[in-house]
Enzyme design. Sequence first.
Site, short mmCIF file in Angstrom:
data_model
loop_
_atom_site.label_atom_id
_atom_site.label_comp_id
_atom_site.label_asym_id
_atom_site.label_seq_id
_atom_site.Cartn_x
_atom_site.Cartn_y
_atom_site.Cartn_z
N ARG A 95 0.90 -1.11 0.11
CA ARG A 95 -0.08 -0.10 -0.15
C ARG A 95 0.83 1.10 -0.08
O ARG A 95 1.88 1.30 0.74
CB ARG A 95 -0.72 -0.09 1.30
CG ARG A 95 -1.90 1.12 1.39
CD ARG A 95 -3.29 0.64 1.15
NE ARG A 95 -4.22 1.87 1.19
CZ ARG A 95 -4.77 2.25 0.56
NH1 ARG A 95 -4.97 1.55 -0.64
NH2 ARG A 95 -5.63 3.16 0.52
N HIS A 113 13.97 -4.10 -0.75
CA HIS A 113 13.53 -4.18 -2.11
C HIS A 113 14.27 -5.26 -2.77
O HIS A 113 15.49 -5.44 -2.75
CB HIS A 113 13.80 -2.91 -2.47
CG HIS A 113 13.37 -2.66 -4.13
ND1 HIS A 113 12.15 -2.27 -4.44
CD2 HIS A 113 14.08 -2.67 -5.09
CE1 HIS A 113 12.24 -2.48 -5.89
NE2 HIS A 113 13.36 -2.46 -6.38
#
Length: 218
Positions: A95, A113
């Site tokens: 989100r 990441h």
Amino acid sequence: MNGPKKRIAILISGRGSNMKSLIEAARRPDFPAEIAVVISNRPEAAGIAWAKDQGIPTLAMDHKHYSDRAHFESQLQSILSASRIDLVCLAGFMRMLTPAFVESWRGRMLNIHPSLLPAFKGLDTHERALAAGVKFTGCTVHLVTPEMDEGPILGQAVVPVLTSDSPDSLAARVLAAEHRLYPGILELFAAGLITINGHKSSSASDVNGLSPQFSPQV
Ligand code: GRF
């Protein structure tokens, strides 16, 4: 360990394998952080059920039940504050967070990441790494800033790309590295062993056997 353990909130949206690696690492009595709460914006996230089974406080905050981002985030802030959270770890949290929310956690919110930033920001990192023909990729733990995948890099792990790789096989190899990198960097960061200087971070190259950079074997 200096001072009390840092209280961590982990935010997830799905599988939660990175969350699991953080929870397992934090079981060590000398780990400088404890997982105080796991929050998912998707009630059906597999990770939330696993964390609950482990006795970790969990909360499902279905973003669809909030009229807008501001309401969702103000509720999230209240929970983080009531749980006396020191650091937020995003772990597959899908989100978007508003700049105001991110600013309020500047220097105290980490993300993982699946690429060697600044290469391959955003989604579909493994597909793009294969298309680019890179010979190495990896994963990055960084501080979160309002610009996506831009914050100071805290640590990275390098993973080789094999000629035979598909996006799935590459993702699996990178994920195994993520599960080592994230707990290691959280340990260094929570112990105050990483210093931020503007956009860069610095730490001793090997503290208690931990390093902000590593290259696992294939
Ligand atoms: C990981 O690849 C992570 O790097 C990215 O989202 C994925 C989450 O996987 N941000 P999981 O939910 O931790 O298994």
